[in-house]
Motif scaffolding. Structure first.
Motif, short mmCIF file in Angstrom:
data_model
loop_
_atom_site.label_atom_id
_atom_site.label_comp_id
_atom_site.label_asym_id
_atom_site.label_seq_id
_atom_site.Cartn_x
_atom_site.Cartn_y
_atom_site.Cartn_z
N LYS A 186 0.86 -1.18 0.00
CA LYS A 186 0.00 0.00 0.00
C LYS A 186 0.90 1.23 0.00
CE LYS A 186 -3.31 -2.27 3.03
NZ LYS A 186 -3.91 -2.22 4.37
N ASP A 187 0.33 2.38 -0.35
CA ASP A 187 1.10 3.62 -0.32
C ASP A 187 1.66 3.89 1.08
OD1 ASP A 187 -1.39 4.24 0.78
OD2 ASP A 187 -1.73 6.00 -0.48
N LYS A 188 0.89 3.55 2.10
CA LYS A 188 1.32 3.77 3.48
C LYS A 188 2.45 2.83 3.90
CE LYS A 188 -3.11 5.56 4.91
NZ LYS A 188 -4.33 5.37 5.68
N GLU A 189 2.65 1.74 3.16
CA GLU A 189 3.75 0.82 3.41
C GLU A 189 4.97 1.18 2.57
OE1 GLU A 189 1.20 -3.23 4.31
OE2 GLU A 189 1.47 -2.60 2.22
N ALA A 190 4.74 1.64 1.35
CA ALA A 190 5.84 1.94 0.43
C ALA A 190 6.53 3.26 0.77
CB ALA A 190 5.33 1.97 -1.00
N ALA A 191 5.77 4.27 1.17
CA ALA A 191 6.35 5.59 1.45
C ALA A 191 7.45 5.53 2.51
CB ALA A 191 5.26 6.58 1.84
N PRO A 192 7.25 4.84 3.62
CA PRO A 192 8.32 4.77 4.63
C PRO A 192 9.59 4.08 4.13
CG PRO A 192 6.25 4.12 5.61
CD PRO A 192 6.02 4.23 4.13
N LEU A 193 9.46 3.14 3.21
CA LEU A 193 10.65 2.49 2.65
C LEU A 193 11.52 3.51 1.92
CD1 LEU A 193 9.23 -0.83 1.17
CD2 LEU A 193 10.60 -0.54 3.22
N LEU A 194 10.88 4.54 1.38
CA LEU A 194 11.59 5.59 0.66
C LEU A 194 11.93 6.78 1.55
CD1 LEU A 194 9.40 5.45 -2.56
CD2 LEU A 194 11.72 4.56 -2.28
N GLY A 195 11.44 6.75 2.78
CA GLY A 195 11.71 7.85 3.71
C GLY A 195 10.94 9.12 3.37
N ILE A 196 9.76 8.95 2.78
CA ILE A 196 8.95 10.10 2.39
C ILE A 196 7.53 9.94 2.94
CG2 ILE A 196 10.30 10.61 0.31
CD1 ILE A 196 8.19 9.15 -1.35
N SER A 197 6.79 11.06 2.94
CA SER A 197 5.40 11.02 3.39
C SER A 197 4.52 10.45 2.29
CB SER A 197 4.93 12.44 3.73
OG SER A 197 4.87 13.23 2.56
N VAL A 198 3.30 10.08 2.65
CA VAL A 198 2.36 9.55 1.66
C VAL A 198 2.02 10.61 0.61
CG1 VAL A 198 0.03 8.60 1.32
CG2 VAL A 198 1.47 7.75 3.19
N PRO A 199 1.77 11.89 0.99
CA PRO A 199 1.52 12.88 -0.06
C PRO A 199 2.71 13.05 -1.02
CG PRO A 199 0.73 13.70 2.04
CD PRO A 199 1.51 12.44 2.32
N THR A 200 3.93 13.02 -0.50
CA THR A 200 5.11 13.11 -1.36
C THR A 200 5.21 11.87 -2.24
OG1 THR A 200 6.29 14.53 0.18
CG2 THR A 200 7.64 13.32 -1.40
N PRO A 227 6.77 4.28 -10.18
CA PRO A 227 5.85 3.73 -11.18
C PRO A 227 4.40 3.86 -10.75
CG PRO A 227 7.57 2.14 -10.63
CD PRO A 227 7.70 3.28 -9.67
N LYS A 228 3.52 3.87 -11.74
CA LYS A 228 2.09 3.88 -11.46
C LYS A 228 1.72 2.58 -10.75
CE LYS A 228 0.84 6.92 -15.17
NZ LYS A 228 -0.01 7.19 -16.31
N PRO A 229 0.65 2.61 -9.98
CA PRO A 229 0.27 1.43 -9.21
C PRO A 229 -0.39 0.34 -10.05
CG PRO A 229 -1.34 3.15 -8.88
CD PRO A 229 -0.23 3.75 -9.70
N VAL A 230 -0.40 -0.83 -9.46
CA VAL A 230 -1.22 -1.94 -9.96
C VAL A 230 -2.60 -1.69 -9.36
CG1 VAL A 230 -1.61 -4.43 -9.84
CG2 VAL A 230 0.72 -3.53 -10.03
N LYS A 231 -3.62 -1.62 -10.19
CA LYS A 231 -4.97 -1.37 -9.69
C LYS A 231 -5.69 -2.69 -9.49
CE LYS A 231 -6.59 2.29 -9.43
NZ LYS A 231 -6.68 3.20 -8.30
N LEU A 232 -6.21 -2.88 -8.30
CA LEU A 232 -7.02 -4.04 -7.96
C LEU A 232 -8.37 -3.51 -7.50
CD1 LEU A 232 -4.31 -6.00 -5.94
CD2 LEU A 232 -5.06 -6.46 -8.26
#
Length: 65
Positions: free
Chosen positions: A9-23, A34-39
């Motif tokens: 999820k965006d909330k899981e991926a953002a911390p891996l990059l050290g950035i906020s969800v809006p960033t 990359p653009k997300p996989v839409k489910l």
């Protein structure tokens, strides 16, 4: 044997990059991430793609020098 590439999820991926969800979403909009996989209505990113963003950033720091 098949290796599973977890979908984040965006909330899981953002911390891996050290950035906020809006960033994180700004970087998706500008193509850095990359653009997300839409489910259905949900957006997910393969973990391998997020790790590749990190690898590209690591490589770019040497190219810029």
């Amino acid at each position: 044997m098949r290796i599973i590439d977890p979908l984040l999820k965006d909330k899981e991926a953002a911390p891996l990059l050290g950035i906020s969800v809006p960033t994180f979403w700004r970087r998706v909009a500008d193509g850095t991430i990359p653009k997300p996989v839409k489910l259905g209505s949900t957006s997910r990113w393969p973990q391998s793609e997020i790790l590749e963003v990190i690898e590209r950033a690591k490589a770019a720091r040497f190219e810029a020098a």
